[in-house]
Write a protein that holds these residues in place. Structure first.
Motif, mmCIF file in Angstrom:
data_model
loop_
_atom_site.group_PDB
_atom_site.id
_atom_site.type_symbol
_atom_site.label_atom_id
_atom_site.label_comp_id
_atom_site.label_asym_id
_atom_site.label_seq_id
_atom_site.Cartn_x
_atom_site.Cartn_y
_atom_site.Cartn_z
ATOM 1 N N THR A 15 0.829 -1.204 0.000
ATOM 2 C CA THR A 15 0.000 0.000 0.000
ATOM 3 C C THR A 15 0.863 1.253 0.000
ATOM 4 N N LEU A 16 1.888 1.261 0.847
ATOM 5 C CA LEU A 16 2.779 2.408 0.901
ATOM 6 C C LEU A 16 3.499 2.613 -0.424
ATOM 7 N N PHE A 17 3.942 1.522 -1.069
ATOM 8 C CA PHE A 17 4.692 1.613 -2.316
ATOM 9 C C PHE A 17 3.842 2.181 -3.430
ATOM 10 N N PHE A 18 2.654 1.562 -3.625
ATOM 11 C CA PHE A 18 1.799 2.018 -4.720
ATOM 12 C C PHE A 18 1.201 3.391 -4.439
ATOM 13 N N GLY A 19 0.961 3.699 -3.139
ATOM 14 C CA GLY A 19 0.446 5.026 -2.788
ATOM 15 C C GLY A 19 1.466 6.099 -3.124
ATOM 16 N N CYS A 20 2.745 5.836 -2.843
ATOM 17 C CA CYS A 20 3.783 6.809 -3.157
ATOM 18 C C CYS A 20 3.939 6.964 -4.658
ATOM 19 N N LYS A 21 3.853 5.881 -5.411
ATOM 20 C CA LYS A 21 3.962 5.952 -6.867
ATOM 21 C C LYS A 21 2.843 6.797 -7.438
ATOM 22 N N LYS A 22 1.635 6.645 -6.856
ATOM 23 C CA LYS A 22 0.471 7.354 -7.372
ATOM 24 C C LYS A 22 0.586 8.843 -7.116
ATOM 25 N N ASP A 23 1.147 9.198 -5.925
ATOM 26 C CA ASP A 23 1.192 10.601 -5.544
ATOM 27 C C ASP A 23 2.520 11.268 -5.882
ATOM 28 N N GLU A 24 3.446 10.555 -6.513
ATOM 29 C CA GLU A 24 4.758 11.128 -6.799
ATOM 30 C C GLU A 24 4.624 12.358 -7.691
ATOM 31 N N GLU A 25 5.287 13.479 -7.307
ATOM 32 C CA GLU A 25 5.185 14.745 -8.044
ATOM 33 C C GLU A 25 6.057 14.701 -9.293
ATOM 34 N N THR A 26 5.524 15.244 -10.378
ATOM 35 C CA THR A 26 6.285 15.348 -11.630
ATOM 36 C C THR A 26 6.452 16.809 -11.990
ATOM 37 N N ALA A 27 7.434 17.075 -12.824
ATOM 38 C CA ALA A 27 7.719 18.445 -13.235
ATOM 39 C C ALA A 27 6.501 19.044 -13.928
ATOM 40 N N PRO A 28 6.298 20.347 -13.824
ATOM 41 C CA PRO A 28 5.122 20.985 -14.420
ATOM 42 C C PRO A 28 5.080 20.811 -15.932
ATOM 43 N N ASN A 29 3.882 20.584 -16.417
ATOM 44 C CA ASN A 29 3.647 20.443 -17.853
ATOM 45 C C ASN A 29 2.889 21.696 -18.299
ATOM 46 N N GLY A 30 3.629 22.708 -18.734
ATOM 47 C CA GLY A 30 2.992 23.969 -19.088
ATOM 48 C C GLY A 30 3.587 24.582 -20.335
ATOM 49 N N LYS A 31 3.004 25.694 -20.757
ATOM 50 C CA LYS A 31 3.506 26.420 -21.929
ATOM 51 C C LYS A 31 3.148 27.893 -21.772
ATOM 52 N N MET A 32 3.736 28.721 -22.615
ATOM 53 C CA MET A 32 3.484 30.151 -22.579
ATOM 54 C C MET A 32 2.339 30.506 -23.511
ATOM 55 N N GLY A 33 1.538 31.482 -23.080
ATOM 56 C CA GLY A 33 0.458 31.946 -23.942
ATOM 57 C C GLY A 33 0.983 32.611 -25.192
ATOM 58 N N ILE A 34 2.093 33.328 -25.066
ATOM 59 C CA ILE A 34 2.783 33.915 -26.217
ATOM 60 C C ILE A 34 4.125 33.217 -26.319
ATOM 61 N N THR A 35 4.345 32.505 -27.404
ATOM 62 C CA THR A 35 5.509 31.632 -27.500
ATOM 63 C C THR A 35 6.745 32.307 -28.099
ATOM 64 N N GLU A 36 6.573 33.479 -28.725
ATOM 65 C CA GLU A 36 7.720 34.159 -29.323
ATOM 66 C C GLU A 36 8.692 34.610 -28.234
ATOM 67 N N ASN A 37 9.942 34.775 -28.623
ATOM 68 C CA ASN A 37 10.958 35.275 -27.692
ATOM 69 C C ASN A 37 11.140 36.794 -27.794
ATOM 70 N N SER A 38 10.982 37.322 -28.988
ATOM 71 C CA SER A 38 11.168 38.753 -29.215
ATOM 72 C C SER A 38 9.830 39.401 -29.535
ATOM 73 N N LEU A 39 9.525 40.485 -28.787
ATOM 74 C CA LEU A 39 8.264 41.193 -28.969
ATOM 75 C C LEU A 39 8.542 42.683 -29.105
ATOM 76 N N THR A 40 7.602 43.408 -29.690
ATOM 77 C CA THR A 40 7.668 44.858 -29.777
ATOM 78 C C THR A 40 6.511 45.453 -28.995
ATOM 79 N N GLY A 41 6.821 46.351 -28.080
ATOM 80 C CA GLY A 41 5.789 46.990 -27.275
ATOM 81 C C GLY A 41 5.652 48.458 -27.612
ATOM 82 N N LYS A 42 4.780 49.144 -26.877
ATOM 83 C CA LYS A 42 4.580 50.574 -27.042
ATOM 84 C C LYS A 42 4.572 51.225 -25.670
ATOM 85 N N VAL A 43 5.094 52.440 -25.601
ATOM 86 C CA VAL A 43 5.093 53.172 -24.347
ATOM 87 C C VAL A 43 3.664 53.350 -23.851
#
Length: 374
Positions: A15-43
């Protein structure tokens, strides 16, 4: 009993083994809403940046602007108050790992374009702050009302008083740095044989914060004398109000002192409309004296790069104005800067000279034009 105890122990370990496997934390799986690296803004305009989860699991956030943490939310609203290049770093993370993204946001200087109705003349006087002088407080030469008459004209004139006295003006558009001279500034110098110049230094500024006011960095347009050892950088002078029609005493940061001579004692030469009625200080680049008092008093012009100066390098005799190239701009350390446009111009008296019976050397300004508009 022993068998049962053994089974219970095995079940607990499983129970302890499988419980730990189930709850083991993984690195975040995310992305950026704007994927470009270079942007142009305005004052003063918003750029919405945000991160999203690909699998519905949350994680922590960190946003840095130029190395400083500015948000720990999933989003960051970037609103630049001045032009420049900004680095924004994002990190999404939990105990198992992280993902990162860096934005480089270029915010150009706001530019007011030229239109068919744009004027080549001065459109606004932002400040008139003369130093003490013989024409100051004279309604027709040394008053704020007279300074306003430079708008739309090159036929009126205002005096800037002794060293440091200045005027700040602008056009109804951004002046573009094109090949050759961009600005013409009109003064009142005399040519040979009785040459008399009252040289003024010209500075320029960009409206980097887009507020329409000359409150950004100033750059000197370096003329023919800028690199010479006879020119004093970071000069500072303080005038004391005599509060009477009398000589105006001054001291400088070079250990010198003197007076603005008021021998006729007609009026107080100290500007009565200055915000400080006790003393006033000016700073800038001091040009050397070119005064000659042997015979008829003269004050020679410099080769080029100064206003109210009958310069041969400017061909003042033909043009009847001094011309200026925005490409001459240097910063406070003397380093050349590249300005594609400018929005504000400052002119100040650049000599500290007593010309005897002719009074102090005080730059006169009659107006200015954008040479790129015909």
């Amino acid at each position: 009993m022993k068998i049962n105890n053994y089974l219970v122990a095995v079940l607990m370990v499983a129970t302890l083994f499988f419980g730990c496997k189930k709850d083991e934390e993984t690195a975040p799986n995310g992305k950026m809403g704007i994927t470009e690296n270079s942007l142009t803004g305005k004052v003063n305009a918003k750029t919405e940046l945000y991160a999203v989860s690909n699998d519905g699991r949350g994680f922590q956030h960190e946003w840095k602007l130029d190395g400083k943490v500015v948000s720990t939310a999933y989003n960051f609203t970037f609103t630049p108050t001045t032009s420049g290049t900004y680095i924004i770093e994002y990190k999404g993370y939990n105990g198992a790992g992280s993902f990162e993204h860096t934005y480089t946001i270029n915010v150009p200087v706001p530019v007011i374009g030229v239109t068919p109705t744009s004027s080549k003349f001065i459109s606004k006087i932002f400040e008139y702050a003369p130093a003490p002088g013989q024409h100051i407080n004279n309604a027709s030469l040394g008053s704020p009302e007279q300074a306003q008459k430079l708008v739309g004209s090159i036929n009126n004139m205002v005096s800037l008083g002794g060293f440091g006295g200045y005027i700040v003006f602008g056009f109804d558009h951004s002046v573009v740095n094109q090949n050759g001279a961009d600005l013409a500034i009109y003064g009142n110098p005399f040519g040979p044989p009785y040459a008399f110049a009252e040289p003024g230094i010209v500075m320029v500024s960009q409206d980097k914060n887009g507020n329409g006011l000359p409150d950004d960095e100033w750059f000197e347009l370096a003329g023919s004398e800028y690199e010479k050892t006879t020119t004093i950088k970071n000069y500072e002078i303080t005038y004391i109000n005599p509060k009477a029609a009398a000589n105006v005493a001054w001291t400088d940061n070079q250990g010198n002192s003197g007076v603005v001579n008021n021998s006729e004692k007609r009026i107080n030469f100290y500007p009565l409309f200055a915000s400080n009625q006790d003393k006033i200080t000016f700073k800038g680049t001091l040009l050397p004296s070119t005064l000659n008092t042997s015979g008829i008093v003269t004050n020679a012009a410099f080769d080029w790069g100064y206003t109210d100066s009958y310069s041969t390098g400017d061909d003042y005799k033909t043009k009847l104005y001094n011309s200026f190239d925005i490409a001459w701009a240097v910063d406070g350390a003397g380093k050349k800067v590249s300005l594609s446009t400018i929005d504000f111009v400052k002119v100040y008296t650049a000599q500290n000279v007593n010309a005897g019976i002719l009074g102090e050397i005080s730059t006169d300004v009659k107006g200015a034009t954008d040479l790129n508009i015909k």
